[in-house]
Design a protein around this motif. Structure first.
Motif, mmCIF file in Angstrom:
data_model
loop_
_atom_site.group_PDB
_atom_site.id
_atom_site.type_symbol
_atom_site.label_atom_id
_atom_site.label_comp_id
_atom_site.label_asym_id
_atom_site.label_seq_id
_atom_site.Cartn_x
_atom_site.Cartn_y
_atom_site.Cartn_z
ATOM 1 N N LEU A 359 38.253 47.106 28.186
ATOM 2 C CA LEU A 359 37.426 48.310 28.243
ATOM 3 C C LEU A 359 38.106 49.396 27.432
ATOM 4 N N SER A 360 37.402 49.871 26.431
ATOM 5 C CA SER A 360 37.961 50.905 25.566
ATOM 6 C C SER A 360 37.138 52.175 25.702
ATOM 7 N N GLN A 361 37.743 53.197 26.284
ATOM 8 C CA GLN A 361 37.155 54.522 26.408
ATOM 9 C C GLN A 361 38.178 55.514 25.859
ATOM 10 N N PRO A 362 38.180 55.694 24.516
ATOM 11 C CA PRO A 362 39.221 56.526 23.897
ATOM 12 C C PRO A 362 39.401 57.851 24.637
ATOM 13 N N PRO A 363 40.634 58.215 24.893
ATOM 14 C CA PRO A 363 41.878 57.607 24.390
ATOM 15 C C PRO A 363 42.436 56.503 25.292
ATOM 16 N N ILE A 364 41.624 55.986 26.241
ATOM 17 C CA ILE A 364 42.115 54.989 27.194
ATOM 18 C C ILE A 364 41.610 53.604 26.800
ATOM 19 N N THR A 365 42.497 52.617 26.819
ATOM 20 C CA THR A 365 42.116 51.218 26.628
ATOM 21 C C THR A 365 42.685 50.405 27.785
ATOM 22 N N ILE A 366 41.800 49.729 28.517
ATOM 23 C CA ILE A 366 42.211 48.877 29.632
ATOM 24 C C ILE A 366 42.184 47.437 29.132
ATOM 25 N N PRO A 367 43.308 46.730 29.126
ATOM 26 C CA PRO A 367 43.340 45.375 28.557
ATOM 27 C C PRO A 367 42.551 44.374 29.395
ATOM 28 N N ALA A 368 42.098 43.317 28.743
ATOM 29 C CA ALA A 368 41.444 42.215 29.449
ATOM 30 C C ALA A 368 42.433 41.600 30.435
ATOM 31 N N SER A 369 41.982 41.392 31.671
ATOM 32 C CA SER A 369 42.915 40.986 32.729
ATOM 33 C C SER A 369 42.311 39.938 33.643
ATOM 34 N N LEU A 370 43.192 39.180 34.270
ATOM 35 C CA LEU A 370 42.817 38.212 35.297
ATOM 36 C C LEU A 370 43.408 38.676 36.617
ATOM 37 N N TYR A 371 42.565 38.746 37.646
ATOM 38 C CA TYR A 371 42.984 39.193 38.971
ATOM 39 C C TYR A 371 42.756 38.078 39.993
ATOM 40 N N THR A 372 43.420 38.192 41.128
ATOM 41 C CA THR A 372 43.138 37.311 42.261
ATOM 42 C C THR A 372 42.510 38.135 43.378
ATOM 43 N N PHE A 373 41.701 37.469 44.199
ATOM 44 C CA PHE A 373 41.079 38.144 45.341
ATOM 45 C C PHE A 373 41.078 37.208 46.538
ATOM 46 N N SER A 374 40.912 37.794 47.706
ATOM 47 C CA SER A 374 40.780 37.029 48.949
ATOM 48 C C SER A 374 39.732 37.696 49.828
ATOM 49 N N THR A 375 38.864 36.893 50.422
ATOM 50 C CA THR A 375 37.862 37.405 51.359
ATOM 51 C C THR A 375 38.226 37.086 52.805
ATOM 52 N N ALA A 376 39.443 36.615 53.035
ATOM 53 C CA ALA A 376 39.837 36.163 54.374
ATOM 54 C C ALA A 376 39.668 37.254 55.424
ATOM 55 N N ALA A 377 39.922 38.499 55.052
ATOM 56 C CA ALA A 377 39.868 39.590 56.029
ATOM 57 C C ALA A 377 38.460 39.878 56.512
ATOM 58 N N TRP A 378 37.448 39.424 55.782
ATOM 59 C CA TRP A 378 36.068 39.761 56.133
ATOM 60 C C TRP A 378 35.288 38.571 56.647
ATOM 61 N N GLN A 379 35.965 37.475 56.899
ATOM 62 C CA GLN A 379 35.270 36.332 57.463
ATOM 63 C C GLN A 379 34.831 36.667 58.875
ATOM 64 N N SER A 380 33.615 36.270 59.211
ATOM 65 C CA SER A 380 33.034 36.668 60.491
ATOM 66 C C SER A 380 33.585 35.883 61.668
ATOM 67 N N GLU A 381 34.312 34.794 61.410
ATOM 68 C CA GLU A 381 34.885 34.011 62.499
ATOM 69 C C GLU A 381 36.403 34.120 62.435
ATOM 70 N N PRO A 382 37.012 35.016 63.217
ATOM 71 C CA PRO A 382 38.463 35.191 63.165
ATOM 72 C C PRO A 382 39.202 33.967 63.680
ATOM 73 N N THR A 383 40.398 33.769 63.156
ATOM 74 C CA THR A 383 41.239 32.663 63.595
ATOM 75 C C THR A 383 41.811 32.970 64.971
ATOM 76 N N SER A 384 41.750 32.028 65.882
ATOM 77 C CA SER A 384 42.299 32.259 67.220
ATOM 78 C C SER A 384 42.902 30.973 67.775
ATOM 79 N N ILE A 385 43.520 30.203 66.904
ATOM 80 C CA ILE A 385 44.113 28.926 67.299
ATOM 81 C C ILE A 385 45.481 29.176 67.921
ATOM 82 N N ALA A 386 45.739 28.628 69.094
ATOM 83 C CA ALA A 386 47.035 28.786 69.748
ATOM 84 C C ALA A 386 48.030 27.805 69.151
ATOM 85 N N GLY A 387 49.237 28.268 68.856
ATOM 86 C CA GLY A 387 50.261 27.399 68.313
ATOM 87 C C GLY A 387 50.299 27.440 66.800
#
Length: 466
Positions: A359-387
């Motif tokens: 993304l180039s918005q002079p005078p700023i240029t944001i380089p092409a990038s690869l990111y990671t994401f996780s949706t674990a926090a928004w899963q509707s069924e929380p983990t509740s396994i004992a042990g």
């Protein structure tokens, strides 16, 4: 109340004191109410015997009304079934798609800078990450190294033209290349190229492959006059699920999307919208997780007051209707921080990659990038396994936790605990087969992300403190 006999409902009466009209209302209510079949009542045996007293029609109607209420109870109460929603209804057993959520921010983790500045579309297949270039680029697919962003190999689709390639999808057997970018709404040659996934993964650098053509048009598009920045028929997002391709448009005028269904077989099709969603953003990519239980749409808003990227997390939906269940909008921050978000691909059921072109918005240029994401926090069924639990490389317990968390790993690595906006609140090191004890007493109660890493992989889990 009429007695039950061997699964049949009988109406007993001997004398004919009442005409058909006085009997019709209670009889019709009882014998035509379809949900009675759900409780095993065979209504085909109802016979309107004439009743012998004034009370019997009233008793019959009351009995049938009671049965109707029982059936409605069995069918279950509808409402919001997600405990994380602001309008969660603990009595609801059927999700009606009404859940609403508080404003949520998420900080993407930068994985690498990409060598391909105009990348558009991501695909994780066979432990390989693939991308492509968009409008006017070469008719090639590129395998990229997710750790460095460098191109590993390129494969040519010999019989295809890159008019405006925008997204990649796969059903496990075939790879689909979406040539449906349509910024002005004028195109009459929208297409998807279909090629063998096994052939793509096995191809050497510079090899050529052949693809089949799936051509399509939108049934509800009546005008093909140029509509720069206003068309409802631009498209940059799709995924494969079941026996269909699910196409999500980029509606410039309304910041919304329409969901269309396209067959995966080569041919020429006219497709219809099956549902719409007011996203408040321009949808630029979509994917569904390997289990088919969660989907995401990503994109951005280009207004002066909201120059941000977003991700919609869709879950608990009806088959083929991805907007029918939970719809949670996540802010990914300013485009001036992350670049122009263009592609998304799941790697696991709740983790994946997001890419941004330069993304180039002079005078700023944001380089092409690869990111990671996780949706674990928004899963509707929380983990509740004992042990102990986790995956084959790591284990941690308990979850939910209170004061202490115990972690073990087969290989040396490190762990960190993040809050829901991606800020690190704890970190530590892991030694092979040595249990690590982590004190949690200084943390506020709530939901966190536990990220465990070694030299080979990174895994994110949802951890609840209570």
């Amino acid at each position: 109340m009429p007695p039950f006999h061997q699964g049949r409902l009988s109406f007993m009466g001997k004398n004919a004191k009442f005409g058909v009209t006085s009997f019709a209302i209670p009889f019709t209510i009882c014998c035509s109410y379809m949900p009675l079949r759900l409780v095993g009542v065979n209504m085909s045996h109802c016979k309107p015997n004439l009743l012998s007293s004034m009370n019997k029609p009233i008793i019959l109607a009351a009995g049938c009304l009671l049965l109707m209420l029982m059936c409605m109870r069995l069918q279950g109460q509808t409402g919001c079934t997600d405990p994380q929603a602001g309008n969660y209804d603990p009595q609801a057993v059927q999700n009606d798609g009404s859940c609403t959520y508080p404003f949520t921010q998420y900080q993407l983790s930068t994985e690498a800078r990409l060598a391909l500045k105009e990348n558009s579309g991501l695909l994780w297949a066979g432990e390989q990450l693939w991308t492509q270039l968009d409008s006017g680029g070469p008719n090639e697919l590129y395998q990229i190294n997710p750790e460095t962003g460098a191109v590993v190999k390129r494969v040519v689709i010999a019989n295809a033209e890159n008019v405006d390639w925008e997204d990649l999808a796969s059903d496990g057997e075939y790879v689909y290349v979406g040539d449906f970018g349509n910024n002005q709404g004028t195109r009459t040659d929208l297409a998807v190229y279909k090629l063998s996934m096994a052939g793509l993964l096995a191809a050497a650098d510079g090899d050529s492959l052949q693809a089949d053509l799936i051509a399509f048009s939108y049934k509800d598009q009546n005008s093909f006059e140029p509509q720069q920045g206003q068309t409802a028929y631009d498209c940059e997002a799709f995924f494969a699920h079941g026996d269909s391709l699910h196409v999500f448009t980029k509606n410039w005028a309304q910041n919304a999307t329409s969901h269309y269904v396209l067959p995966t077989q080569p041919g020429v099709y006219e497709i219809e919208a099956v549902e719409q969603l007011q996203t408040g953003m321009l949808v630029t990519a979509a994917d569904i997780n390997p289990a088919g239980k969660e989907a995401v749409l990503i994109g951005y808003n280009l207004s002066f007051t909201d120059f941000n990227a977003y991700m919609w997390v869709l879950s608990d939906f009806q088959p083929g209707r991805f907007f029918s269940g939970n719809k949670r909008k996540i802010s990914l921050g300013s485009l001036l921080s992350n670049g122009q978000i263009e592609a998304v691909a799941y790697k696991t059921k709740d983790e994946g990659y997001i890419s941004a072109e330069e993304l180039s918005q002079p005078p700023i240029t944001i380089p092409a990038s690869l990111y990671t994401f996780s949706t674990a926090a928004w899963q509707s069924e929380p983990t509740s396994i004992a042990g102990p639990h986790g995956n084959e490389l790591f284990a941690f317990y308990p979850n939910p936790a209170t004061d202490v968390l115990y972690l073990t790993a087969r290989r040396a690595g490190r762990y960190e605990l993040l809050n829901l906006i991606g800020q690190q609140v704890l970190q530590g090191n892991l030694l092979p087969d040595v249990q690590q004890r982590q004190d949690l007493r200084q943390l506020r109660r709530g939901v966190y992300l536990l990220r465990i890493q070694d030299g080979h992989a990174s895994h994110t889990f949802r951890l609840i403190l209570k």
